[in-house]
Design an enzyme around this catalytic site. Structure first.
Site, PDB file in Angstrom:
ATOM      1  N   CYS A 118       0.821  -1.225   0.000  1.00  0.00           N
ATOM      2  CA  CYS A 118       0.000   0.000   0.000  1.00  0.00           C
ATOM      3  C   CYS A 118       0.848   1.265   0.000  1.00  0.00           C
ATOM      4  O   CYS A 118       0.333   2.361  -0.217  1.00  0.00           O
ATOM      5  CB  CYS A 118      -0.916   0.015   1.214  1.00  0.00           C
ATOM      6  SG  CYS A 118      -1.992  -1.411   1.288  1.00  0.00           S
ATOM      7  N   HIS A 258      -2.882   6.795   4.207  1.00  0.00           N
ATOM      8  CA  HIS A 258      -3.407   5.633   3.486  1.00  0.00           C
ATOM      9  C   HIS A 258      -4.677   5.159   4.200  1.00  0.00           C
ATOM     10  O   HIS A 258      -4.731   5.115   5.432  1.00  0.00           O
ATOM     11  CB  HIS A 258      -2.352   4.524   3.454  1.00  0.00           C
ATOM     12  CG  HIS A 258      -2.901   3.208   3.059  1.00  0.00           C
ATOM     13  ND1 HIS A 258      -3.666   3.035   1.922  1.00  0.00           N
ATOM     14  CD2 HIS A 258      -2.845   1.982   3.663  1.00  0.00           C
ATOM     15  CE1 HIS A 258      -4.038   1.774   1.841  1.00  0.00           C
ATOM     16  NE2 HIS A 258      -3.568   1.113   2.887  1.00  0.00           N
ATOM     17  N   ASN A 288     -10.368  -0.150   1.658  1.00  0.00           N
ATOM     18  CA  ASN A 288      -8.918  -0.084   1.475  1.00  0.00           C
ATOM     19  C   ASN A 288      -8.602  -0.382   0.010  1.00  0.00           C
ATOM     20  O   ASN A 288      -8.788  -1.511  -0.446  1.00  0.00           O
ATOM     21  CB  ASN A 288      -8.249  -1.103   2.401  1.00  0.00           C
ATOM     22  CG  ASN A 288      -6.729  -1.072   2.326  1.00  0.00           C
ATOM     23  OD1 ASN A 288      -6.153  -0.469   1.419  1.00  0.00           O
ATOM     24  ND2 ASN A 288      -6.077  -1.721   3.270  1.00  0.00           N
TER      25      ASN A 288
HETATM   26  O1  UT7 Z   1      -3.434  -1.637   3.908  1.00  0.00           O
HETATM   27  C1  UT7 Z   1      -2.350  -1.805   4.790  1.00  0.00           C
HETATM   28  C2  UT7 Z   1      -2.412  -2.975   5.627  1.00  0.00           C
HETATM   29  N1  UT7 Z   1      -3.659  -3.344   6.206  1.00  0.00           N
HETATM   30  C3  UT7 Z   1      -4.065  -2.845   7.385  1.00  0.00           C
HETATM   31  O2  UT7 Z   1      -3.509  -1.903   7.899  1.00  0.00           O
HETATM   32  C4  UT7 Z   1      -5.187  -3.552   8.116  1.00  0.00           C
HETATM   33  C5  UT7 Z   1      -4.894  -3.551   9.579  1.00  0.00           C
HETATM   34  N2  UT7 Z   1      -5.803  -4.333  10.391  1.00  0.00           N
HETATM   35  C6  UT7 Z   1      -7.107  -3.995  10.608  1.00  0.00           C
HETATM   36  O3  UT7 Z   1      -7.610  -3.067  10.034  1.00  0.00           O
HETATM   37  C7  UT7 Z   1      -7.878  -4.776  11.648  1.00  0.00           C
HETATM   38  O4  UT7 Z   1      -6.986  -5.607  12.353  1.00  0.00           O
HETATM   39  C8  UT7 Z   1      -9.044  -5.615  11.074  1.00  0.00           C
HETATM   40  C9  UT7 Z   1     -10.161  -4.707  10.611  1.00  0.00           C
HETATM   41  C10 UT7 Z   1      -8.552  -6.488   9.943  1.00  0.00           C
HETATM   42  C11 UT7 Z   1      -9.613  -6.520  12.164  1.00  0.00           C
HETATM   43  O5  UT7 Z   1     -10.022  -5.736  13.285  1.00  0.00           O
HETATM   44  P1  UT7 Z   1      -9.551  -6.129  14.753  1.00  0.00           P
HETATM   45  O6  UT7 Z   1     -10.200  -5.181  15.649  1.00  0.00           O
HETATM   46  O7  UT7 Z   1      -8.061  -6.206  14.752  1.00  0.00           O
HETATM   47  O8  UT7 Z   1     -10.220  -7.526  14.957  1.00  0.00           O
HETATM   48  P2  UT7 Z   1      -9.534  -8.922  15.285  1.00  0.00           P
HETATM   49  O9  UT7 Z   1      -8.848  -9.476  14.084  1.00  0.00           O
HETATM   50  O10 UT7 Z   1      -8.729  -8.804  16.538  1.00  0.00           O
HETATM   51  O11 UT7 Z   1     -10.832  -9.790  15.576  1.00  0.00           O
HETATM   52  C12 UT7 Z   1     -11.715  -9.490  16.672  1.00  0.00           C
HETATM   53  C13 UT7 Z   1     -12.942 -10.376  16.551  1.00  0.00           C
HETATM   54  C14 UT7 Z   1     -12.612 -11.837  16.320  1.00  0.00           C
HETATM   55  O12 UT7 Z   1     -13.564 -12.610  17.028  1.00  0.00           O
HETATM   56  P3  UT7 Z   1     -13.211 -13.288  18.443  1.00  0.00           P
HETATM   57  O13 UT7 Z   1     -12.018 -14.157  18.175  1.00  0.00           O
HETATM   58  O14 UT7 Z   1     -12.880 -12.127  19.361  1.00  0.00           O
HETATM   59  O15 UT7 Z   1     -14.465 -14.028  18.784  1.00  0.00           O
HETATM   60  C15 UT7 Z   1     -12.839 -12.022  14.855  1.00  0.00           C
HETATM   61  O16 UT7 Z   1     -13.169 -13.350  14.515  1.00  0.00           O
HETATM   62  O17 UT7 Z   1     -13.731  -9.957  15.420  1.00  0.00           O
HETATM   63  C16 UT7 Z   1     -13.995 -11.097  14.604  1.00  0.00           C
HETATM   64  N3  UT7 Z   1     -14.110 -10.640  13.219  1.00  0.00           N
HETATM   65  C17 UT7 Z   1     -15.278 -10.288  12.670  1.00  0.00           C
HETATM   66  N4  UT7 Z   1     -16.539 -10.259  13.148  1.00  0.00           N
HETATM   67  C18 UT7 Z   1     -17.502  -9.839  12.308  1.00  0.00           C
HETATM   68  C19 UT7 Z   1     -13.123 -10.494  12.314  1.00  0.00           C
HETATM   69  N5  UT7 Z   1     -13.633 -10.054  11.163  1.00  0.00           N
HETATM   70  C20 UT7 Z   1     -14.961  -9.914  11.352  1.00  0.00           C
HETATM   71  C21 UT7 Z   1     -16.019  -9.510  10.514  1.00  0.00           C
HETATM   72  N6  UT7 Z   1     -17.275  -9.478  11.047  1.00  0.00           N
HETATM   73  N7  UT7 Z   1     -15.842  -9.121   9.245  1.00  0.00           N
END
Ligand code: UT7
Length: 331
Positions: A118, A258, A288
């Site tokens: 990115c 970004h 994104n």
């Molecule tokens: O472009 C450059 C690089 N990319 C980025 O910078 C992306 C960086 N990362 C992020 O934006 C975030 O980490 C995400 C949006 C991808 C994820 O958000 P998060 O707050 O870090 O969530 P997490 O991965 O820690 O997951 C928290 C919970 C999990 O459930 P449990 O294990 O707590 O029960 C996931 O399974 O949220 C769950 N989860 C979802 N729930 C509903 C993950 N994706 C989803 C979803 N809908 N789409």
């Protein structure tokens, strides 16, 4: 590596293109176990654009490039180099820049791709500065486009809600006044490559039935790890680039980060003490879009008549590699 030039390059044209087709959070609710509420609160995204099956990355980039040349009041023959930033090329070779050259009819000018996740568009700007100020090129068309939805796994709710398809572009040439690129900062850390990558399709894991059965052709990301690094590195990049320009946080008129996640954008804005209304974001509309996010943001700000001569803009990105970079620009 970072420097503050008296001679500068500036943006003499900008533009973008996004496909018409919209995929909303409600559409995604029907595909994976997610909700509009989760996606908005955790990412800030409401909808994203999806290219048609027929489109390749260069098709979007060519349209964005045509609009950019028109914005600059230029013809294709007026540019003497094409740099393309992408992680989703039409083909592994030739470069997508060469497909753009063909599509624009920009015969025989040098054309090549930059791959920096990115951060690719900012890497391209930094490269363009060197090439122009050294006299190697006069007027560069820098495009950034991705068709991330073609490498997105719609069975993986942690990634499929994030990405969209888009293209942005700029014409860059030597500045004849006070406006232009004042400084930059760029870095990479290959140790962390596997936190965000496309496992199969290259020479490490060539395409095979076995790879497809394991879904290795799709983008794979450890989201929360990437998140932490993004916040830290985007802050570092902006502060270092400002220092290199002899400026302070308080001098920022517009911050263009970004667009990966509204929480990363807000956290970086807070760290730089930029008032919320000066932090540009369109992640709600496009998601994104990787390299395309910064040129689209800049063009929207310009189109809205928000940018005044002399404004200090900080563009800041983080991506696969890991890579991170910032550019300080006087409008
Ligand atoms: O472009 C450059 C690089 N990319 C980025 O910078 C992306 C960086 N990362 C992020 O934006 C975030 O980490 C995400 C949006 C991808 C994820 O958000 P998060 O707050 O870090 O969530 P997490 O991965 O820690 O997951 C928290 C919970 C999990 O459930 P449990 O294990 O707590 O029960 C996931 O399974 O949220 C769950 N989860 C979802 N729930 C509903 C993950 N994706 C989803 C979803 N809908 N789409």
């Amino acid at each position: 590596m970072e420097k503050r030039n008296k001679r500068k390059i500036k943006i003499t044209g900008s533009g973008f293109y996004v496909p018409d087709k919209i995929l909303t959070n409600f559409d995604l609710e029907k595909i994976v176990n997610t909700s509009d509420e989760w996606i908005i609160t955790r990412t800030g995204i409401r909808e994203r654009r999806i290219a048609s099956d027929k489109d390749a990355t260069s098709d979007l980039a060519i349209e964005a490039s045509r609009r950019t040349l028109e914005d600059a009041g230029l013809k294709v023959k007026d540019i003497d180099m094409i740099i393309m930033a992408t992680s989703t090329p039409d083909t592994l070779f030739p470069s997508t820049a060469c497909w753009i050259q063909k599509g624009l009819g920009a015969d025989h000018i040098p054309a090549f791709d930059v791959s920096a996740g990115c951060t690719g568009f900012l890497y391209g700007m930094i490269l363009a500065e060197s090439l122009i100020l050294s006299g190697t090129a006069k007027r560069i068309l820098l495009a950034g486009a991705e068709l991330l939805t073609k490498i997105t796994n719609y069975k993986d709710r942690s990634t499929c809600v994030l990405f969209g398809d888009a293209a942005g572009a700029m014409v860059l040439e030597e500045s004849d006044d006070e406006s232009g690129m004042l400084s930059f900062y760029w870095r990479a850390d290959g140790q962390l490559g596997e936190l965000l990558y496309q496992p199969a399709g290259g020479t490490r894991i060539p395409p095979s039935i076995e790879a497809l059965e394991k879904d290795l052709q799709y983008l794979a990301m450890k989201g929360n790890e990437v998140f932490k690094h993004a916040v830290k590195r985007m802050g570092e990049a902006a502060l270092e680039a400002l220092k290199s320009a002899g400026l302070k946080k308080e001098d920022i008129d517009y911050f263009i980060p970004h667009q990966a996640n509204i929480r990363i954008i807000d956290a970086t804005g807070r760290r730089l003490k930029v008032p919320k209304e000066k932090v540009y974001s369109n992640i709600d509309r496009y998601g994104n879009v990787s390299v395309a996010s910064i040129p689209i943001c800049l063009h929207e700000l310009k189109q809205d008549g928000k940018l005044k001569k002399g404004d200090i803009i900080v563009m800041d990105a983080f991506g696969a590699g890991f890579t991170w970079a910032a550019v300080v620009y006087r409008w």
